[in-house]
Design an enzyme around this catalytic site. Structure first.
Site, short mmCIF file in Angstrom:
data_model
loop_
_atom_site.label_atom_id
_atom_site.label_comp_id
_atom_site.label_asym_id
_atom_site.label_seq_id
_atom_site.Cartn_x
_atom_site.Cartn_y
_atom_site.Cartn_z
N CYS A 1 18.86 -35.00 21.93
CA CYS A 1 18.53 -35.79 20.74
C CYS A 1 17.68 -37.00 21.14
CB CYS A 1 19.80 -36.26 20.05
SG CYS A 1 19.49 -37.23 18.56
N CYS B 1 -15.46 -18.45 20.54
CA CYS B 1 -16.05 -17.77 19.39
C CYS B 1 -15.01 -16.88 18.69
CB CYS B 1 -17.25 -16.95 19.82
SG CYS B 1 -16.90 -15.72 21.11
N CYS C 1 -13.81 -17.43 14.74
CA CYS C 1 -14.23 -16.39 13.78
C CYS C 1 -13.15 -16.19 12.72
CB CYS C 1 -14.49 -15.08 14.52
SG CYS C 1 -15.02 -13.74 13.41
N ASN D 1 14.98 -28.97 22.76
CA ASN D 1 15.37 -29.86 21.68
C ASN D 1 14.09 -30.48 21.12
OD1 ASN D 1 16.89 -31.69 19.99
ND2 ASN D 1 18.56 -31.55 21.46
N CYS E 1 -20.23 -22.43 19.68
CA CYS E 1 -20.75 -22.19 21.04
C CYS E 1 -21.96 -23.06 21.34
CB CYS E 1 -21.11 -20.71 21.18
SG CYS E 1 -21.51 -20.22 22.88
N CYS F 1 -19.21 -18.99 14.82
CA CYS F 1 -19.21 -18.74 16.27
C CYS F 1 -20.42 -19.38 16.93
CB CYS F 1 -19.17 -17.24 16.55
SG CYS F 1 -20.59 -16.32 15.91
N ASN G 1 24.70 -31.47 24.00
CA ASN G 1 23.47 -32.00 23.42
C ASN G 1 22.92 -33.12 24.29
OD1 ASN G 1 21.43 -33.16 21.90
ND2 ASN G 1 22.53 -32.99 19.96
N PHE G 2 22.04 -32.76 25.20
CA PHE G 2 21.37 -33.73 26.07
C PHE G 2 19.93 -33.92 25.64
CE2 PHE G 2 24.29 -32.37 29.83
CZ PHE G 2 25.33 -33.10 29.29
#
Length: 431
Positions: free
Chosen positions: A137, A389, A393, A202, A355, A351, A134-135
């Protein structure tokens, strides 16, 4: 029917779905329930030196979507708060009772060789299939010189990995931190140290929200809080990118990868596998929905593989890697234009607004003067194919991006005459 069984860096399991090192794998009771539900393996919650870590209360917070759906999950929990002896005893008992399931033991210790030399024979004696370093946490443990404090320094990653290969015969999986600029560097270091595989990602440093009445972040411990580790669906895009970076890096290509980060269903798992993962680890989804979710994961993946003609996971593992490249090698002459299916359109106008206000003014709003009815049409010559768009939608497949025949050959940015710094023409890596 598709065969979901795997062999990952020498570790066999009946399917690729493993529970990640976290609260769901903290004790024999949980792990047995997980195996009964059908999980192929577990990474036992991180063991450390005695006396064990002491956790705080409370520990979790979240980001919600509609209907209080948890999008992102944050925790400040540390490694196991149970004794090393109790954990080792339970690991041995569970492995004896479930010999066909993978049990990998997560470890986190100070960066002094004697700590690792002492614990590794004890882990081997349980019959466990492998160890995960565990490198990653990001909270609590880095303040003690462990976890991400190791994972962020490639020299430390290589050094500790080499110690574990020296003092153990078990496969060594190095769990990487995402809290780093370039994920390839610690992955390369892990390989240099002799790692049999890497797992990622992680959790990500995070503060999910602030209680504006008490003026303190969540989760609250008394009158204060701290940053925690972010996981869940929201981190999946980050995890996929980092997995892909390692899978396509010439220095780490071929290094087995255990994919972690936002995996909640079979499709998520298939995406990680397509980018090179040999197995996947799940945590948040299991915490939110229980262990039975693995039934749908296995069934969905198997059915999809059958539909595609994939007999084993190896048949599609890494298939998306060759199609993942650097931006500079993308085809500058490729063009798509949005198309609106008028039979599916509900005339909501989202849309057009998106736009018109924030993009390229490429969707016209046409109003019938007599009836007042609205209609939206794409202005082809203005559309750049940005997909905004389509994304906004609310009706799936109403707006599609249609490839155009340009008559122009493939040309990447290194070949483009518009590139002011294209002094050296690089070879194409396009597929």
């Amino acid at each position: 029917m598709a065969d979901l069984s795997i062999e990952f860096c020498g570790i066999k399991s009946p399917n690729p779905f493993w529970l990640a090192s976290a609260p769901p794998t903290d004790k024999a009771y949980n792990v047995i329930r997980a195996f009964e539900a059908g999980w192929g393996g577990v990474v036992w919650k991180t063991l450390g030196e005695d006396p064990p870590a002491v956790n705080v209360s409370s520990r979790y917070s979240a980001i919600y979507g509609k209907n209080r759906e948890v999008i992102g999950f944050n925790n400040i929990e540390l490694i196991t708060d149970r004794s090393l002896e109790q954990n080792l005893q339970e690991i041995a008992e569970v492995k004896k009772a479930w010999p066909d399931r993978a049990i990998v033991v997560s470890l986190m210790l100070p960066c002094e060789e004697h700590y690792w030399a002492d614990i590794l024979p004890k882990v081997e004696a349980t019959g466990a299939d492998g160890i995960e370093l565990n490198f990653g946490c990001p909270h609590g443990m880095p303040e003690r010189g462990m976890g991400a404090a190791v994972g962020q320094v490639p020299e430390y990653v290589q050094m500790v990995t080499a110690w574990c290969k020296k003092h153990s015969k078990l496969p060594v999986i190095v769990k990487l931190t995402p809290n780093i600029t370039d994920i390839r560097k610690p992955a390369r270091a892990a390989k240099e140290g002799g790692a049999d595989a890497v797992s990622l990602i992680n959790t990500i440093n995070s503060i999910t929200s602030i209680d504006l009445d008490r003026m303190v972040a969540l989760p609250i411990v008394g009158t204060a809080s701290t940053h925690g580790g972010y996981c869940g669906a929201a981190v999946k895009p980050i995890a996929l990118n980092m997995v892909a970076e390692i899978a396509r890096d010439p220095e780490t290509r071929g290094l087995p990868i255990s994919g972690i980060g936002g995996i909640a269903n079979w499709r998520d798992a298939a995406e990680f596998i397509a980018l090179g993962a040999g197995c996947v680890q799940v945590c948040t989804a299991a915490m939110l929905h229980g262990f039975r979710i693995v039934e749908e994961m296995k069934d969905g993946l198997s059915r999809w593989m059958d539909s595609k003609g994939y007999r084993t996971l190896a048949d599609f593992s890494g298939k998306a890697v060759p199609n993942t490249t650097d931006w500079k090698y993308l085809d500058m002459n490729y063009q798509v234009i949005a198309h609106i299916d008028q039979n599916e359109c509900i005339q909501c106008g989202r849309c057009h607004v998106a736009c018109e206000d924030t993009s390229h003014q490429a969707i016209a709003q046409i109003i019938d003067q007599a009836s007042g009815a609205r209609r939206y049409e794409v202005i082809d010559q203005e559309c750049v194919g940005c997909n905004l768009c389509e994304i906004t939608c609310p009706v799936q497949n109403c707006i599609t991006m249609v490839p155009q025949v340009t008559g122009k050959p493939y040309m990447n940015w290194t070949q483009d005459p518009r590139n002011p710094r294209a002094e050296v023409k690089e070879e194409s890596t396009a597929v």
